[in-house]
Motif scaffolding. Sequence first.
Motif, short mmCIF file in Angstrom:
data_model
loop_
_atom_site.label_atom_id
_atom_site.label_comp_id
_atom_site.label_asym_id
_atom_site.label_seq_id
_atom_site.Cartn_x
_atom_site.Cartn_y
_atom_site.Cartn_z
N UNK A 20 -2.37 -49.66 25.83
CA UNK A 20 -2.57 -50.96 25.19
C UNK A 20 -1.54 -51.34 24.14
N UNK A 21 -0.85 -50.37 23.57
CA UNK A 21 0.20 -50.65 22.58
C UNK A 21 1.09 -49.42 22.45
N UNK A 22 2.31 -49.66 21.96
CA UNK A 22 3.22 -48.53 21.76
C UNK A 22 2.75 -47.66 20.61
N UNK A 23 2.08 -48.26 19.63
CA UNK A 23 1.55 -47.48 18.52
C UNK A 23 0.49 -46.50 19.02
N UNK A 24 -0.36 -46.94 19.92
CA UNK A 24 -1.38 -46.05 20.49
C UNK A 24 -0.72 -44.92 21.30
N UNK A 25 0.37 -45.23 21.97
CA UNK A 25 1.10 -44.19 22.71
C UNK A 25 1.64 -43.15 21.74
N UNK A 26 2.27 -43.61 20.65
CA UNK A 26 2.82 -42.69 19.66
C UNK A 26 1.73 -41.83 19.03
N UNK A 27 0.57 -42.42 18.75
CA UNK A 27 -0.53 -41.67 18.15
C UNK A 27 -1.10 -40.63 19.13
N UNK A 28 -0.98 -40.88 20.42
CA UNK A 28 -1.52 -39.96 21.42
C UNK A 28 -0.49 -38.94 21.90
N UNK A 29 0.68 -38.96 21.29
CA UNK A 29 1.76 -38.09 21.75
C UNK A 29 2.21 -37.15 20.64
N UNK A 30 3.09 -36.23 21.03
CA UNK A 30 3.67 -35.26 20.10
C UNK A 30 5.18 -35.45 20.13
N UNK A 31 5.80 -35.52 18.96
CA UNK A 31 7.25 -35.66 18.87
C UNK A 31 7.86 -34.28 19.06
N UNK A 36 9.00 -38.45 22.42
CA UNK A 36 7.54 -38.49 22.39
C UNK A 36 7.03 -37.94 23.71
N UNK A 37 6.19 -36.91 23.64
CA UNK A 37 5.63 -36.28 24.83
C UNK A 37 4.13 -36.57 24.83
N UNK A 38 3.67 -37.23 25.87
CA UNK A 38 2.26 -37.59 25.97
C UNK A 38 1.51 -36.42 26.58
N UNK A 39 0.46 -36.01 25.90
CA UNK A 39 -0.39 -34.93 26.38
C UNK A 39 -1.62 -35.58 27.01
N UNK A 40 -1.67 -35.67 28.34
CA UNK A 40 -2.81 -36.35 28.97
C UNK A 40 -4.09 -35.56 28.80
N UNK A 41 -5.18 -36.30 28.63
CA UNK A 41 -6.50 -35.71 28.57
C UNK A 41 -6.95 -35.45 30.00
N UNK A 42 -8.01 -34.68 30.18
CA UNK A 42 -8.51 -34.37 31.52
C UNK A 42 -8.88 -35.65 32.26
N UNK A 43 -9.54 -36.60 31.57
CA UNK A 43 -9.93 -37.83 32.25
C UNK A 43 -8.72 -38.71 32.56
N UNK A 44 -7.63 -38.61 31.77
CA UNK A 44 -6.41 -39.34 32.07
C UNK A 44 -5.78 -38.81 33.36
N UNK A 45 -5.77 -37.49 33.53
CA UNK A 45 -5.18 -36.90 34.72
C UNK A 45 -5.94 -37.35 35.96
N UNK A 46 -7.25 -37.40 35.88
CA UNK A 46 -8.07 -37.84 37.02
C UNK A 46 -7.79 -39.31 37.33
N UNK A 47 -7.59 -40.12 36.31
CA UNK A 47 -7.32 -41.54 36.52
C UNK A 47 -5.98 -41.75 37.21
#
Length: 62
Positions: A20-31, A36-47
């Motif tokens: 929904x926003x680049x800020x949300x992406x940054x908050x969900x990722x690790x620098x 920025x590396x996004x660490x998907x949650x289990x439900x994200x992987x299924x989606x």
Amino acid sequence: MKVNTAESIRTANNVYSHYGSWEAVRQSSVLTDGKYVIQPKADDAAAHEAPKAAGRKVRKAG
């Protein structure tokens, strides 16, 4: 990944629409190493698997 290729633009659009926003992406990722590396949650992987499965051809039995 090279910037501004069809693949990178498609990936960016998918990531942005998912979070929904680049800020949300940054908050969900690790620098890591300046990226920025996004660490998907289990439900994200299924989606992300669902669209792939939907695109597969299904053979009819018999």
